[in-house]
Scaffold this motif. Sequence first.
Motif, PDB file in Angstrom:
ATOM      1  N   GLU A   1       5.695  -1.404   2.794  1.00 54.93           N
ATOM      2  CA  GLU A   1       6.001  -2.634   2.026  1.00 54.93           C
ATOM      3  C   GLU A   1       5.008  -3.910   2.164  1.00 54.93           C
ATOM      4  OE1 GLU A   1       9.072  -6.477   1.976  1.00 54.93           O
ATOM      5  OE2 GLU A   1       9.965  -4.552   2.878  1.00 54.93           O
ATOM      6  N   LEU A   2       4.182  -3.956   3.311  1.00 52.02           N
ATOM      7  CA  LEU A   2       3.105  -4.813   3.502  1.00 52.02           C
ATOM      8  C   LEU A   2       2.137  -4.370   2.485  1.00 52.02           C
ATOM      9  CD1 LEU A   2       3.215  -5.088   7.379  1.00 52.02           C
ATOM     10  CD2 LEU A   2       3.593  -7.022   5.763  1.00 52.02           C
ATOM     11  N   LEU A   3       1.657  -3.009   2.505  1.00 47.21           N
ATOM     12  CA  LEU A   3       0.835  -2.284   1.612  1.00 47.21           C
ATOM     13  C   LEU A   3       1.065  -2.747   0.237  1.00 47.21           C
ATOM     14  CD1 LEU A   3      -1.654  -0.787   1.116  1.00 47.21           C
ATOM     15  CD2 LEU A   3      -0.156   1.284   0.788  1.00 47.21           C
ATOM     16  N   ARG A   4       2.484  -2.734  -0.362  1.00 38.90           N
ATOM     17  CA  ARG A   4       2.694  -2.961  -1.826  1.00 38.90           C
ATOM     18  C   ARG A   4       2.424  -4.569  -1.846  1.00 38.90           C
ATOM     19  NH1 ARG A   4       5.375  -0.264  -5.669  1.00 38.90           N
ATOM     20  NH2 ARG A   4       5.857  -1.513  -7.454  1.00 38.90           N
ATOM     21  N   ARG A   5       2.933  -5.307  -1.151  1.00 42.04           N
ATOM     22  CA  ARG A   5       2.672  -6.695  -1.283  1.00 42.04           C
ATOM     23  C   ARG A   5       1.073  -7.246  -1.317  1.00 42.04           C
ATOM     24  NH1 ARG A   5       6.999  -9.995   2.373  1.00 42.04           N
ATOM     25  NH2 ARG A   5       8.818  -9.338   1.825  1.00 42.04           N
ATOM     26  N   ALA A   6       0.276  -6.354  -0.649  1.00 43.49           N
ATOM     27  CA  ALA A   6      -0.932  -6.606  -0.435  1.00 43.49           C
ATOM     28  C   ALA A   6      -1.716  -6.356  -1.725  1.00 43.49           C
ATOM     29  CB  ALA A   6      -1.439  -5.720   0.765  1.00 43.49           C
ATOM     30  N   VAL A   7      -1.431  -4.990  -2.362  1.00 37.41           N
ATOM     31  CA  VAL A   7      -2.089  -4.584  -3.254  1.00 37.41           C
ATOM     32  C   VAL A   7      -1.597  -5.277  -4.495  1.00 37.41           C
ATOM     33  CG1 VAL A   7      -2.829  -2.320  -2.244  1.00 37.41           C
ATOM     34  CG2 VAL A   7      -0.644  -2.299  -3.627  1.00 37.41           C
ATOM     35  N   SER A   8      -0.391  -5.481  -4.639  1.00 32.73           N
ATOM     36  CA  SER A   8       0.107  -6.386  -5.727  1.00 32.73           C
ATOM     37  C   SER A   8      -0.459  -7.616  -5.884  1.00 32.73           C
ATOM     38  CB  SER A   8       1.430  -6.609  -5.458  1.00 32.73           C
ATOM     39  OG  SER A   8       2.349  -5.472  -5.593  1.00 32.73           O
ATOM     40  N   ARG A   9      -0.923  -8.376  -4.678  1.00 30.67           N
ATOM     41  CA  ARG A   9      -1.651  -9.538  -4.678  1.00 30.67           C
ATOM     42  C   ARG A   9      -3.175  -9.285  -5.684  1.00 30.67           C
ATOM     43  NH1 ARG A   9      -2.616 -13.760  -0.023  1.00 30.67           N
ATOM     44  NH2 ARG A   9      -4.322 -14.721  -0.595  1.00 30.67           N
ATOM     45  N   ALA A  10      -3.756  -8.108  -5.212  1.00 23.73           N
ATOM     46  CA  ALA A  10      -4.959  -7.949  -5.896  1.00 23.73           C
ATOM     47  C   ALA A  10      -4.641  -7.679  -7.313  1.00 23.73           C
ATOM     48  CB  ALA A  10      -5.530  -6.713  -5.084  1.00 23.73           C
ATOM     49  N   LEU A  11      -3.594  -6.584  -7.692  1.00 24.37           N
ATOM     50  CA  LEU A  11      -3.477  -6.348  -8.761  1.00 24.37           C
ATOM     51  C   LEU A  11      -2.962  -7.371  -9.880  1.00 24.37           C
ATOM     52  CD1 LEU A  11      -1.747  -2.841  -8.248  1.00 24.37           C
ATOM     53  CD2 LEU A  11      -3.794  -3.229  -9.447  1.00 24.37           C
ATOM     54  N   ASP A  12      -2.013  -8.330  -9.352  1.00 24.11           N
ATOM     55  CA  ASP A  12      -1.663  -9.525 -10.092  1.00 24.11           C
ATOM     56  C   ASP A  12      -2.748 -10.590 -10.457  1.00 24.11           C
ATOM     57  OD1 ASP A  12       0.903  -8.482  -9.884  1.00 24.11           O
ATOM     58  OD2 ASP A  12       1.474 -10.257  -8.222  1.00 24.11           O
ATOM     59  N   GLY A  13      -3.928 -10.693  -9.444  1.00 24.45           N
ATOM     60  CA  GLY A  13      -5.040 -11.392  -9.916  1.00 24.45           C
ATOM     61  C   GLY A  13      -5.740 -10.826 -11.063  1.00 24.45           C
ATOM     62  N   LEU A  14      -5.939  -9.303 -10.949  1.00 28.22           N
ATOM     63  CA  LEU A  14      -7.028  -8.920 -11.891  1.00 28.22           C
ATOM     64  C   LEU A  14      -6.179  -8.754 -13.486  1.00 28.22           C
ATOM     65  CD1 LEU A  14      -8.052  -5.675  -9.958  1.00 28.22           C
ATOM     66  CD2 LEU A  14      -9.436  -7.545 -10.529  1.00 28.22           C
ATOM     67  N   PHE A  15      -4.784  -8.245 -13.314  1.00 29.33           N
ATOM     68  CA  PHE A  15      -4.296  -8.375 -14.740  1.00 29.33           C
ATOM     69  C   PHE A  15      -3.995  -9.624 -15.085  1.00 29.33           C
ATOM     70  CE2 PHE A  15      -3.252  -3.869 -13.650  1.00 29.33           C
ATOM     71  CZ  PHE A  15      -3.030  -3.453 -14.730  1.00 29.33           C
ATOM     72  N   GLY A  16      -3.890 -10.823 -14.328  1.00 25.69           N
ATOM     73  CA  GLY A  16      -3.792 -12.210 -15.006  1.00 25.69           C
ATOM     74  C   GLY A  16      -4.908 -12.496 -15.466  1.00 25.69           C
ATOM     75  N   ILE A  17      -6.185 -11.794 -15.431  1.00 25.95           N
ATOM     76  CA  ILE A  17      -7.231 -12.275 -16.040  1.00 25.95           C
ATOM     77  C   ILE A  17      -6.879 -11.935 -17.596  1.00 25.95           C
ATOM     78  CG2 ILE A  17      -9.747 -11.718 -16.314  1.00 25.95           C
ATOM     79  CD1 ILE A  17      -9.968 -11.071 -13.465  1.00 25.95           C
TER      80      ILE A  17
END
Length: 197
Positions: free
Chosen positions: A55-71
């Motif tokens: 779950e910690l991994l998912r939260r962490a990579v989600s933060r990165a992915l959310d930033g990228l897809f937000g672009i």
Amino acid sequence: MTTARRDTYTPETLLAVAVRIFNERGYDGTSMEHLSKAAGISKSSIYHHVAGKEELLRRAVSRALDGLFGILEEAGATRGRPIEQVEYVTRRTVEVLLAELPYVTLLLRVRGNTRTERWALERRREFDHRVADLLKAAAADGDLRADVDIRLATRLLFGMVNSLVEWYRPHPDADSRETDALADAVVRMAFEGLRTS
């Protein structure tokens, strides 16, 4: 002393510690015991907030992915000529990578050994495909050199941007000018070689 550390503990600080340890030891090489020691809290305190390290991994990579897809939803990525859009996306990708360096580093290191890692890899591929589509549209408009294979250009572009996680270490007194200069350099080096004019 332990009480003081627990008083300052938050789910966000736990996530930051987990990302640091995952990047240092590798996700597979990290146990809940490692996370507990690094955070200075008991394993039961961690389990109070998350189901486990995945779950910690998912939260962490989600933060990165959310930033990228937000672009991809920003005006600069959706308006204007495709060449302008892809240059904008490249610049912003560098900026997000630098702003979320530990999180993007972790995202780029997942290997697909767990369900979360496979999900993250699929999302990364989706982002890559969307940027590749912009490059294809720019080539179709005649704004990219015809003698450059778009698939190769896409891989080289991502290789250059993603390599930042391996060597870039922000100066302790760095401000936005350092990020801007690095983003400018990446865009200039990539697109001066790719543009037709």
